[in-house]
Scaffold this motif. Structure first.
Motif, short mmCIF file in Angstrom:
data_model
loop_
_atom_site.label_atom_id
_atom_site.label_comp_id
_atom_site.label_asym_id
_atom_site.label_seq_id
_atom_site.Cartn_x
_atom_site.Cartn_y
_atom_site.Cartn_z
N ASP A 118 -13.65 16.08 -39.12
CA ASP A 118 -13.13 17.31 -38.93
C ASP A 118 -13.89 18.09 -37.61
O ASP A 118 -13.84 19.13 -37.55
CB ASP A 118 -13.26 18.08 -40.04
N ASN A 119 -14.12 16.96 -36.79
CA ASN A 119 -14.84 17.94 -35.49
C ASN A 119 -13.29 18.29 -34.39
O ASN A 119 -12.61 17.21 -33.92
CB ASN A 119 -15.54 16.74 -34.66
N LEU A 120 -13.28 19.54 -34.41
CA LEU A 120 -11.95 20.43 -33.93
C LEU A 120 -12.07 19.69 -32.33
O LEU A 120 -11.10 19.40 -32.03
CB LEU A 120 -12.14 21.69 -34.20
N LEU A 121 -13.28 20.11 -31.65
CA LEU A 121 -13.11 19.67 -30.21
C LEU A 121 -12.43 18.29 -29.93
O LEU A 121 -11.83 18.03 -29.43
CB LEU A 121 -14.46 19.84 -29.60
N ALA A 122 -13.24 17.24 -30.96
CA ALA A 122 -12.90 15.68 -30.47
C ALA A 122 -11.32 15.43 -30.98
O ALA A 122 -10.74 14.90 -30.27
CB ALA A 122 -13.81 14.91 -31.44
N GLN A 123 -11.01 16.07 -31.96
CA GLN A 123 -9.49 15.87 -32.22
C GLN A 123 -8.46 16.49 -31.26
O GLN A 123 -7.84 15.84 -30.82
CB GLN A 123 -9.29 16.72 -33.72
N LYS A 124 -8.88 17.73 -30.73
CA LYS A 124 -8.16 18.27 -29.64
C LYS A 124 -8.16 17.28 -28.26
O LYS A 124 -7.09 17.05 -27.91
CB LYS A 124 -8.51 19.65 -29.38
N LEU A 146 -4.82 21.08 -35.72
CA LEU A 146 -4.18 22.35 -36.27
C LEU A 146 -4.75 22.55 -37.58
O LEU A 146 -4.64 23.81 -37.95
CB LEU A 146 -2.77 22.08 -36.09
N SER A 147 -4.72 21.61 -38.43
CA SER A 147 -5.19 21.75 -40.10
C SER A 147 -6.40 22.47 -39.91
O SER A 147 -6.87 23.24 -41.10
CB SER A 147 -5.12 20.22 -40.89
N LEU A 148 -7.49 22.17 -38.88
CA LEU A 148 -8.68 22.57 -39.07
C LEU A 148 -8.77 24.11 -38.47
O LEU A 148 -9.66 24.91 -38.77
CB LEU A 148 -9.63 21.62 -38.02
N ASN A 149 -7.93 24.29 -37.83
CA ASN A 149 -7.69 25.82 -36.88
C ASN A 149 -6.14 26.14 -36.96
O ASN A 149 -5.68 26.05 -35.94
CB ASN A 149 -8.33 25.72 -35.80
N PRO A 150 -5.65 26.51 -38.11
CA PRO A 150 -4.25 26.91 -38.17
C PRO A 150 -4.00 28.24 -37.40
O PRO A 150 -2.53 28.24 -37.00
CB PRO A 150 -4.05 27.39 -39.76
N LYS A 151 -4.74 28.85 -36.91
CA LYS A 151 -4.29 29.94 -36.07
C LYS A 151 -4.40 29.80 -34.68
O LYS A 151 -4.21 30.54 -33.66
CB LYS A 151 -5.15 31.23 -36.28
N ASP A 152 -4.71 28.46 -34.28
CA ASP A 152 -4.65 28.12 -32.78
C ASP A 152 -3.20 27.89 -32.28
O ASP A 152 -2.54 26.79 -32.49
CB ASP A 152 -5.28 26.83 -32.60
N GLU A 153 -2.59 28.68 -31.46
CA GLU A 153 -1.39 29.06 -31.06
C GLU A 153 -1.11 27.76 -30.09
O GLU A 153 0.23 27.30 -30.18
CB GLU A 153 -1.07 30.42 -30.62
N GLU A 154 -2.03 27.49 -29.19
CA GLU A 154 -1.66 26.47 -28.14
C GLU A 154 -1.56 25.06 -28.99
O GLU A 154 -0.64 24.49 -28.31
CB GLU A 154 -2.88 26.58 -27.34
N THR A 155 -2.45 24.74 -29.83
CA THR A 155 -2.17 23.49 -30.54
C THR A 155 -0.83 23.42 -31.22
O THR A 155 -0.19 22.37 -31.10
CB THR A 155 -3.52 23.25 -31.53
N ALA A 156 -0.52 24.55 -32.02
CA ALA A 156 0.78 24.58 -32.84
C ALA A 156 2.09 24.39 -31.76
O ALA A 156 2.77 23.71 -32.22
CB ALA A 156 0.78 25.86 -33.41
N SER A 157 1.93 24.96 -30.65
CA SER A 157 2.96 24.81 -29.67
C SER A 157 2.90 23.50 -29.05
O SER A 157 4.07 22.93 -28.90
CB SER A 157 2.58 25.68 -28.46
#
Length: 168
Positions: free
Chosen positions: A87-93, A116-127
């Motif tokens: 669940d390391n957000l930076l590494a996943q991105k 995105l599952s780790l940070n659902p409000k991240d609009e850039e990743t959602a895009s």
């Protein structure tokens, strides 16, 4: 001796007395601040020989290698980070970015979805997820230069050149 070189000297001395010390990460940060990415990478690589499971160092090394354009080296480091901490957000991105740059949209989508599952409000990743799912390339968005960071408030002020006669 300015602050940067004195800090580098101090950390280098402490590491020489204890090669297994984790102070190699702050030393690598000092080299990066000084603009020497190659030395920063070298310090991290050497430090990881004594601390192979130090995830923070692997993540920093992955970022530097990516910045340098070494996609394979960066991918290796971030894969190891995700293996240790899924669940390391930076590494996943970053893995999403690396795979997208390599044209591996399916793998990129997988990592972006985890991010995105780790940070659902991240609009850039959602895009990015939406575009990849629609079959669009996102390479141009990953390669675009990031806006400059806010100036370092601890940085020394730059000297203002003397004005020329006539005010120009």
């Amino acid at each position: 001796m300015d602050k940067d070189t004195s800090e580098i000297a101090k950390l280098t001395e402490r590491i020489s007395t204890d090669p297994k010390s984790k102070l190699f990460v702050p030393l690598a940060e000092e080299y990066k601040k000084a603009g020497d990415i190659e030395m920063s990478i070298h310090v991290l690589t050497e430090g990881l020989k004594h601390n192979p499971g130090y995830v923070t160092a692997k993540s920093f090394l992955g970022r530097l290698l990516l910045e340098k354009g070494d996609l394979a080296g960066s991918q290796k480091e971030f894969e190891e980070v995700v293996k240790a901490i899924p669940d390391n957000l930076l590494a996943q991105k970053k893995l999403g970015d690396i795979y997208a740059l390599q044209g591996k949209s399916g793998d990129a989508l997988t990592h972006y979805k985890v991010a995105l599952s780790l940070n659902p409000k991240d609009e850039e990743t959602a895009s990015l997820v939406a575009d990849l799912a629609a079959g669009k390339s996102v390479k141009d968005r990953i390669l675009k230069p990031k806006p400059p960071a806010a100036p370092d408030q601890t940085a020394k002020p730059r000297p203002v050149p003397p004005s020329r006669p006539g005010g120009k």
